[in-house]
Design an enzyme around this catalytic site. Sequence first.
Site, PDB file in Angstrom:
ATOM      1  N   LYS A 159       5.400   3.679  18.453  1.00 53.12           N
ATOM      2  CA  LYS A 159       5.460   5.084  18.006  1.00 53.12           C
ATOM      3  C   LYS A 159       5.800   6.007  19.178  1.00 53.12           C
ATOM      4  CE  LYS A 159       1.992   4.017  14.487  1.00 53.12           C
ATOM      5  NZ  LYS A 159       0.547   3.911  14.243  1.00 53.12           N
TER       6      LYS A 159
ATOM      7  N   THR B 283       0.826  -1.217   0.000  1.00 49.22           N
ATOM      8  CA  THR B 283       0.000   0.000   0.000  1.00 49.22           C
ATOM      9  C   THR B 283       0.862   1.269   0.000  1.00 49.22           C
ATOM     10  OG1 THR B 283      -1.593  -1.242   1.275  1.00 49.22           O
ATOM     11  CG2 THR B 283      -1.876   1.139   1.259  1.00 49.22           C
ATOM     12  N   VAL B 284       1.800   1.347   0.951  1.00 52.71           N
ATOM     13  CA  VAL B 284       2.588   2.585   1.078  1.00 52.71           C
ATOM     14  C   VAL B 284       3.578   2.722  -0.084  1.00 52.71           C
ATOM     15  CG1 VAL B 284       4.196   3.857   2.552  1.00 52.71           C
ATOM     16  CG2 VAL B 284       2.316   2.566   3.577  1.00 52.71           C
TER      17      VAL B 284
ATOM     18  N   GLY C  24     -11.907  -3.190   6.451  1.00 49.70           N
ATOM     19  CA  GLY C  24     -10.485  -3.067   6.100  1.00 49.70           C
ATOM     20  C   GLY C  24      -9.741  -2.083   6.991  1.00 49.70           C
TER      21      GLY C  24
ATOM     22  N   ALA D 224      13.472  19.807  -3.960  1.00 50.90           N
ATOM     23  CA  ALA D 224      14.654  19.025  -3.554  1.00 50.90           C
ATOM     24  C   ALA D 224      15.935  19.534  -4.212  1.00 50.90           C
ATOM     25  CB  ALA D 224      14.442  17.560  -3.907  1.00 50.90           C
TER      26      ALA D 224
ATOM     27  N   GLY E 172      -2.596   4.844   5.645  1.00 55.51           N
ATOM     28  CA  GLY E 172      -3.124   4.974   4.286  1.00 55.51           C
ATOM     29  C   GLY E 172      -2.015   5.230   3.285  1.00 55.51           C
TER      30      GLY E 172
ATOM     31  N   ASP F 238       1.477  -1.274  18.702  1.00 56.57           N
ATOM     32  CA  ASP F 238       1.803  -0.323  17.626  1.00 56.57           C
ATOM     33  C   ASP F 238       1.935   1.098  18.200  1.00 56.57           C
ATOM     34  OD1 ASP F 238       1.754   0.477  14.624  1.00 56.57           O
ATOM     35  OD2 ASP F 238       0.120   1.654  15.492  1.00 56.57           O
TER      36      ASP F 238
ATOM     37  N   ARG G 141       7.836  -9.377  -3.436  1.00 50.50           N
ATOM     38  CA  ARG G 141       7.594 -10.820  -3.506  1.00 50.50           C
ATOM     39  C   ARG G 141       6.839 -11.148  -4.786  1.00 50.50           C
ATOM     40  NH1 ARG G 141       6.023 -12.111   2.562  1.00 50.50           N
ATOM     41  NH2 ARG G 141       4.728 -10.343   2.075  1.00 50.50           N
TER      42      ARG G 141
HETATM   43  N1  HSE Z   1      -2.099   0.104  12.104  1.00 48.93           N
HETATM   44  C1  HSE Z   1      -1.795   1.470  12.354  1.00 48.93           C
HETATM   45  C2  HSE Z   1      -3.036   2.208  12.821  1.00 48.93           C
HETATM   46  C3  HSE Z   1      -1.243   2.210  11.163  1.00 48.93           C
HETATM   47  O1  HSE Z   1      -4.104   1.627  12.941  1.00 48.93           O
HETATM   48  O2  HSE Z   1      -2.913   3.391  13.112  1.00 48.93           O
HETATM   49  C4  HSE Z   1       0.173   1.881  10.913  1.00 48.93           C
HETATM   50  O3  HSE Z   1       0.953   2.114  12.028  1.00 48.93           O
END
Ligand code: HSE
Length: 439
Positions: free
Chosen positions: A205, A13-14, A187, A33, A306, A201, A45
């Site tokens: 961060k 995705t990213v 999703g 830049a 996203g 997660d 893959r």
């Molecule tokens: N899964 C993370 C979220 C996004 O729900 O914020 C990626 O770190």
Amino acid sequence: MKPIKVGLLGIGTVGAGTFNVLQRNQEDIRRRAGRGIEITMVAARNTERAARLTGGNCQIVDDPFQVVDSPDVDIVVELIGGYELPRELVLRAIANGKHVVTANKALLALHGNELFAAAQEKGVMVAFEAAVAGGVPIIKALREGLTANRIESVAGIINGTTNFILSEMRDKGLDFDVVLKQAQELGYAEADPTFDIEGVDAAHKLTIMSAIAFGIPVQFDKAHVEGISALQALDIRYAEQLGYRIKLLGITRRATVDGVEGIELRVHPTLIPAARLIANVEGAMNAVLVEADAVGSTLYYGKGAGAEPTASSVIADLVDVTRLATVDPYCRVPHLAFQPNEMTDVAILPMADITTSYFLRVRVSDQLGVMADLTRVLADAAISIDAVLQKETRGDEHTDIIMITHETREKQVDAAIARIEALASVVGKVIRIRLETLS
Ligand code: HSE
């Protein structure tokens, strides 16, 4: 000047978002830049899918080591996720003298100290804006925009999945399991949502932001990590009746305990006064509130995940690296904001030593003296009560008593909860949710 050459590790995705935004905005990006930025090589893959996504404009390989070893790549963009393989790849890219851009928060929270030291040694950059809060430029803000300040605290909604679930639970009065299932169908949540819902997660961060805010090494192993899977819709309702919202908050701040300075580093469900801006961040959005001595409060809000929001941060790093690649390494912005030889070893505090307020829900038999017993336990533990809510019985002789405390040390609350749970009139466990006024 010739374009700088980029190798992508992964084009999910990213990666696809990065490719598209770089193509769409290439002229503006080049003007900013000072030279073009061109993806010349992609490791994937599924090489057929990668070839389709890139339209045959770059070399596609299935071995990521080919990218990090290629003389035709100046900057490696790591977007494959996980720990061990990316660690190996990033170390090899660094050893080969390549700059690295990564969105991998897990990698940095666990291995950041090793990677930054290796990069410093080799004179290359490891840039990671996309690793925290997706498209929100919070790393830039903390590391550069606020560089004049002594940062006091950082508190953030830094996981969109859990914020979406909590928003739905509050809006629709639904239970956690029901909303999680819906989030997976839409999703928003991964098939295996453990890292998101258990707070891991967010803790990755937060660990990175804590290091940058306070000039300390990344120390994920010292973070307190608590998710939202045990949270009940009932408590979200009670919190609302008392004027609060519940959010999964990552909090890191300076604190002095018994005269010694420490750092709090914790992720857990948190009551926040409903009137605060950050309490009104809904759905999958992210927001980070920073308190600093000169500027006061600043709030950063936006999409935390996203394709294109995250690509926005990846490309910002590519532009930074492109501009700074020729600058003496000692004149660049340090990876963790402070010069490597100026980091401090101020300790992360154990949870028993944090100070905050608490929401306590106690299920009791509705009998004479129960409230007096509860308030006596709290008074004995020197815990002052700020608000009390007692609900009527629900036909089973039991009722909920909800108490909000003033600020107190966590170890005092632990002791009081143990005494409350031992009372004959108390049924089951005390529900404890921490509360931050963020004022
Ligand atoms: N899964 C993370 C979220 C996004 O729900 O914020 C990626 O770190």
